[in-house]
Design a protein around this motif. Structure first.
Motif, PDB file in Angstrom:
ATOM      1  N   SER A   1       0.748  -1.115  -0.060  1.00 57.53           N
ATOM      2  CA  SER A   1      -0.080   0.054  -0.046  1.00 57.53           C
ATOM      3  C   SER A   1       0.908   1.304   0.063  1.00 57.53           C
ATOM      4  O   SER A   1       0.408   2.484  -0.715  1.00 57.53           O
ATOM      5  N   PRO A   2       1.855   1.353   0.686  1.00 58.44           N
ATOM      6  CA  PRO A   2       2.879   2.470   0.600  1.00 58.44           C
ATOM      7  C   PRO A   2       3.177   2.875  -0.774  1.00 58.44           C
ATOM      8  O   PRO A   2       3.381   4.038  -1.189  1.00 58.44           O
ATOM      9  N   ASP A   3       3.147   1.947  -1.700  1.00 59.23           N
ATOM     10  CA  ASP A   3       3.647   2.353  -3.241  1.00 59.23           C
ATOM     11  C   ASP A   3       2.284   2.872  -3.824  1.00 59.23           C
ATOM     12  O   ASP A   3       2.639   3.724  -4.896  1.00 59.23           O
ATOM     13  N   PHE A   4       1.222   2.655  -3.509  1.00 57.49           N
ATOM     14  CA  PHE A   4       0.018   3.439  -3.785  1.00 57.49           C
ATOM     15  C   PHE A   4      -0.373   4.776  -3.190  1.00 57.49           C
ATOM     16  O   PHE A   4      -0.877   5.782  -3.869  1.00 57.49           O
ATOM     17  N   LEU A   5       0.003   4.754  -2.064  1.00 51.94           N
ATOM     18  CA  LEU A   5      -0.395   6.001  -1.134  1.00 51.94           C
ATOM     19  C   LEU A   5       0.846   6.972  -1.098  1.00 51.94           C
ATOM     20  O   LEU A   5       0.264   8.162  -0.821  1.00 51.94           O
ATOM     21  N   PHE A   6       1.938   6.545  -1.381  1.00 45.63           N
ATOM     22  CA  PHE A   6       3.172   7.487  -1.366  1.00 45.63           C
ATOM     23  C   PHE A   6       3.749   7.751  -2.516  1.00 45.63           C
ATOM     24  O   PHE A   6       3.879   6.808  -3.273  1.00 45.63           O
ATOM     25  N   ASP A   7       4.551   8.917  -2.811  1.00 44.69           N
ATOM     26  CA  ASP A   7       5.412   8.978  -3.915  1.00 44.69           C
ATOM     27  C   ASP A   7       6.634   7.943  -3.666  1.00 44.69           C
ATOM     28  O   ASP A   7       7.080   7.624  -2.776  1.00 44.69           O
ATOM     29  N   PHE A   8       7.314   7.685  -4.989  1.00 45.64           N
ATOM     30  CA  PHE A   8       8.539   7.052  -5.041  1.00 45.64           C
ATOM     31  C   PHE A   8       9.889   7.796  -4.036  1.00 45.64           C
ATOM     32  O   PHE A   8      10.384   7.285  -3.548  1.00 45.64           O
ATOM     33  N   ASP A   9       9.643   9.002  -4.065  1.00 49.08           N
ATOM     34  CA  ASP A   9      10.458   9.634  -3.249  1.00 49.08           C
ATOM     35  C   ASP A   9      10.407  10.091  -1.920  1.00 49.08           C
ATOM     36  O   ASP A   9      10.940  10.757  -1.197  1.00 49.08           O
TER      37      ASP A   9
ATOM     38  N   PRO B   1      10.117   9.645   1.964  1.00 47.89           N
ATOM     39  CA  PRO B   1      11.500   9.200   2.780  1.00 47.89           C
ATOM     40  C   PRO B   1      11.008   7.821   3.103  1.00 47.89           C
ATOM     41  O   PRO B   1       9.988   7.371   3.440  1.00 47.89           O
ATOM     42  N   THR B   2      12.140   7.024   2.893  1.00 42.67           N
ATOM     43  CA  THR B   2      11.884   5.588   3.373  1.00 42.67           C
ATOM     44  C   THR B   2      11.353   5.325   4.875  1.00 42.67           C
ATOM     45  O   THR B   2      10.582   4.259   4.867  1.00 42.67           O
ATOM     46  N   ALA B   3      12.026   6.138   5.700  1.00 45.12           N
ATOM     47  CA  ALA B   3      11.377   5.912   6.911  1.00 45.12           C
ATOM     48  C   ALA B   3       9.782   5.990   7.033  1.00 45.12           C
ATOM     49  O   ALA B   3       9.201   5.580   8.133  1.00 45.12           O
ATOM     50  N   HIS B   4       9.388   6.483   6.199  1.00 48.56           N
ATOM     51  CA  HIS B   4       7.934   6.789   6.167  1.00 48.56           C
ATOM     52  C   HIS B   4       7.127   5.844   5.018  1.00 48.56           C
ATOM     53  O   HIS B   4       5.874   5.736   5.454  1.00 48.56           O
ATOM     54  N   ARG B   5       7.912   5.340   4.056  1.00 52.15           N
ATOM     55  CA  ARG B   5       7.151   4.448   3.163  1.00 52.15           C
ATOM     56  C   ARG B   5       7.012   3.097   3.350  1.00 52.15           C
ATOM     57  O   ARG B   5       7.742   2.216   3.050  1.00 52.15           O
ATOM     58  N   ASN B   6       6.201   3.112   4.524  1.00 50.16           N
ATOM     59  CA  ASN B   6       5.983   1.693   5.042  1.00 50.16           C
ATOM     60  C   ASN B   6       4.725   1.486   5.792  1.00 50.16           C
ATOM     61  O   ASN B   6       3.886   2.439   5.646  1.00 50.16           O
ATOM     62  N   ILE B   7       4.188   0.589   6.519  1.00 51.68           N
ATOM     63  CA  ILE B   7       3.133   0.156   6.947  1.00 51.68           C
ATOM     64  C   ILE B   7       2.999   1.270   8.194  1.00 51.68           C
ATOM     65  O   ILE B   7       1.938   1.762   8.443  1.00 51.68           O
ATOM     66  N   GLY B   8       3.985   1.758   8.850  1.00 54.50           N
ATOM     67  CA  GLY B   8       4.051   2.688   9.917  1.00 54.50           C
ATOM     68  C   GLY B   8       3.559   3.846   9.506  1.00 54.50           C
ATOM     69  O   GLY B   8       2.477   4.727  10.033  1.00 54.50           O
TER      70      GLY B   8
END
Lengths: 246, 496
Positions: free
Chosen positions: B126-134, B136-143
């Protein structure tokens, strides 16, 4: 009127009759001492050492120690629990006890005793012995990987069934269970799944062929209550999860 | 096939590794070789785990195998359990099991499909759908999803939990249960268990509809990107029901080519080895299956949700069927080749699984007491099932004593091996080539792999089949003084 015979076990008075062992008297009084090679249907063997207790300050196997008046026996102490846990850990690493895939899991005395003594990991390095499964018999399969050398099948086959099908060969770390035939295969014997020897194994070493996992998780012998409450699998009637091969 | 599989002169190139791949099951890595101008010359997906199930179940009793092999995986162990159980059914002469047993197994399987699809979409993808590619990695996750979209995260957790509960009720445990036995199952359901599982199910079905809608919205926002990203034209393989409907538990094999034409249909899966072969490549622990008649260059295919929705004629449950029709319109009469549409197809299946669970829970057969069938023993059994990640093959041969003599497992992710490699090469060529590599760019490679929902731990079950080259090199000169090669068939020879 004679005075009742008794000794103390962890501070509790245990009555006994002449000829009883500490283990037999304790179990008769409803006090559990963990054990594997002990089965009340057979003469005590004293080989697994899991039933180790301290009798008047000295380590003794409770299954072979005659009960006597005035004895002070300790069982549920941290020291003994640690020793028993170590023994269980050694038994687990000496064979290949893969509980996750074992049909006996949940109704296995070895597993239940390990839980009872608080064994949470194997601690020691596994030996990973190579022991082929013997499935040559039409009704039963022997998985030598799970044998703990309690000799209950040896005693049952020799003393009850009168067939003398099993034996322990080798000494020390080389000791291992064998089938008493030239080929060493169970299929070459008169073994029957109804033999006493088929019903006494405290692990999953001797099992009925072509079936497994018939009892759903949650209904297996030790799923809900520990072994000190439930008792040994070999001593229970089939209706309570024991003696599955009758 | 892409030309990026093997660079002509790797020694002159710069190596970039994405290691480990994040938010996938198991451990894998992607390596890229680039030249000084940042042109991609080689892109490979590697599986770095080493298992060994095919080998170490040899010599074990056949009835133990379904419980043992499910330890291949902690995400969809039910798939391995059921595929092996279906093979064991054939061994005990009971390819047809009682209706109660089959429905309990189906319930278990749909529960697993629901929870596995939920965990992949919500927790991993879901982070791939809900967030942009760029992002931050610390945010681009289930958290990050929980922080920004708490309702979506909560629905994901609840959907997964429900699927796990269906498994627990049918198999005894949420993970690695023992519900199946040779020729059937060991329990049916009680009315109390059925009522418990019906509670809140309608709400979960509604959530399933919502999540399909969410994927569609993401697609509609950027159709050009979705249509092109990692997209490759491939063949498709899946099980298919006798009536052509989507069937995740049982059926015949159907394969279509990239134009949607049927290559084979309703093929008895026990004959899988006549139509499928596996190729071994020296740089990967994972084998490369292909359709035999097309050869390894043209015959590789895709499995999983995209393949299943492309392959089936219809879905038996109404809400999922409605979504399937809308989905297939994308292909304009041909299969949908869009790689990111895996997510869309996966959520249609999640909805279907929830609907199918409700139908099964309302079927009185699930309370039956005829649980096991037996017949004449046979020596060989093949079990095939549509696992969440695709078609899963379990093939066993036993000796006269009932001990496993030979095992062959083709797991879902292995089927997608070539396709995943082709997709990352497409991304590398179109989105990374000529650019200085950065974390957001590399993340696009992971997004491509993640669309397939690979289970890398399952895919590395083989032992003793990988080609292996051992070179003895002189310390000072670096010259090779001896070379021992183990071929794919296990034979050794010196090549020096």
């Amino acid at each position: 009127m004679s005075e009742e015979l008794g000794f103390t076990l962890d501070g509790r008075r245990i009555p006994f009759q002449d000829g009883q062992t500490v283990m037999a008297a304790a179990l008769a009084a409803g006090v559990y001492i963990p054990h594997l090679c002990f089965n009340p249907d057979f003469a005590p063997h004293g080989s697994c050492r899991v039933c180790l207790v301290k009798v008047n300050g000295r380590f003794q196997a409770s299954c072979t120690t005659p009960a006597a008046s005035g004895l002070t026996v300790q069982s549920e102490t941290e020291e003994l629990r640690n020793i028993r846990r170590g023994i269980l850990q050694m038994l687990f690493v000496e064979g290949n006890h893969v509980c996750p895939a074992c049909e006996k899991s949940g109704a296995c005395q070895l597993q239940a005793v390990a839980y009872y003594v608080g064994m949470l990991n194997p601690h020691f390095s596994h030996f990973y012995p190579r022991r082929p499964v013997d499935a040559s018999h039409a009704e039963a399969v022997i998985d030598f990987n799970r044998c703990i050398l309690c000799e209950l099948c040896v005693r049952a086959s020799r003393d009850v069934d009168g067939k003398n099908i099993f034996a322990v060969q080798g000494r020390g770390i080389q000791a291992h269970l064998v089938v008493n035939t030239p080929s060493g295969k169970l299929g070459a014997t008169h073994f029957s799944i109804h033999d006493k020897a088929a019903q006494v194994c405290p692990t999953g070493a001797i099992l009925t062929k072509h079936q497994g996992y018939n009892v759903p998780i949650g209904q297996r012998l030790y799923d809900r209550k520990p072994i000190n409450v439930v008792g040994d699998v070999a001593q229970l009637p089939e209706s309570k999860g024991g003696r599955r091969h009758d | 096939m892409s030309t990026l599989e093997t660079a002509a002169h790797p020694e002159r190139l710069c190596r970039v590794a994405i290691d480990p791949l994040s938010r996938v099951e198991g451990h894998g890595k992607v390596t890229l070789l680039t030249d000084r101008d940042h042109h991609i010359r080689q892109a490979r997906l590697h599986i770095v785990e080493f298992r060994g199930f095919e080998k170490f179940i040899q010599g074990r009793p056949y009835w133990e195998v379904p419980v043992a092999v499910q330890r291949l995986c902690g995400i969809c162990p039910v798939s391995h359990n059921l595929a092996a159980a279906k093979a064991v059914d054939q061994l005990v002469g009971a390819p047809e099991i009682p209706p109660t047993a089959e429905k309990i197994r189906r319930l278990m399987h749909y529960g697993q499909t629901l929870q596995s699809h939920a965990v992949h979409f919500f927790h991993l993808a879901s982070p791939d759908f809900l967030f942009d590619f760029d992002d931050p990695t610390a945010h681009r996750n289930i958290g990050g999803v929980m922080a920004d979209y708490p309702d979506i995260a909560r629905q994901g957790v609840r959907l997964r939990k429900y699927g796990q509960e269906v498994i627990r009720v049918t198999a005894g445990k949420r993970i690695h249960g023992t519900g199946t036995v040779p020729g059937g199952v060991n329990k049916s359901l009680t009315v109390q268990e059925r009522n418990y599982l019906l509670t809140d199910l309608d709400l979960l079905i509604q959530w399933g509809r919502n999540i399909v809608k969410l994927v569609k919205q993401a697609y509609a926002l950027n159709p050009g990107y979705f249509t092109h990203f990692a997209t490759i034209r491939t063949n498709y393989l899946s099980l298919i029901g006798a009536d052509g409907a989507l069937d995740l538990y049982h059926g015949g094999l159907r394969a279509r080519n990239e134009r949607g034409e049927i290559l084979f249909d309703h093929l008895d899966y026990r004959r899988y080895s006549q139509v499928l072969r596996e190729q071994v490549k020296p740089w990967s622990y994972m084998k490369f299956p292909f359709i035999n008649s097309l050869g390894p260059e043209q015959g590789w295919y895709r499995v999983g949700p995209l393949a299943r929705i492309n392959n089936c004629d219809r879905i038996a449950t109404p809400l999922a069927e409605e979504e399937r029709r809308e989905f297939m319109a994308l292909g304009e009469g041909q299969p949908v080749h869009v790689t990111l549409a895996y997510h869309w197809a996966r959520m249609i299946e999640l909805l279907h699984a929830a609907e199918a669970i409700r139908e099964l829970l309302l079927d009185p057969d699930i309370f039956g007491d005829e649980l096991v069938a037996r017949g004449e023993m046979t020596r060989e059994g093949v079990g095939v099932i549509e696992a969440p990640r695709g078609t899963l093959f379990h093939h066993y041969r036993i000796n006269e004593d009932g001990l496993i003599e030979k095992a062959n497992l083709i797991v879902s992710t292995t089927n997608n091996n070539q396709a995943m490699n082709e997709s990352i090469r497409q991304v590398a060529e179109h989105y990374l080539d000529g650019k200085e590599l950065s974390e957001p760019l590399l993340n696009q490679i992971e997004v491509a792999v993640r669309a397939y929902d690979p289970c890398l731990s399952c895919a590395t079950h083989a032992l003793g089949k990988m080609p292996l080259i051992v070179e003895l090199v002189e310390e000072e000169s670096g010259a090779v003084v001896d070379c021992l090669v183990r071929d794919a068939d296990g034979t050794f020879h010196s090549s020096y």
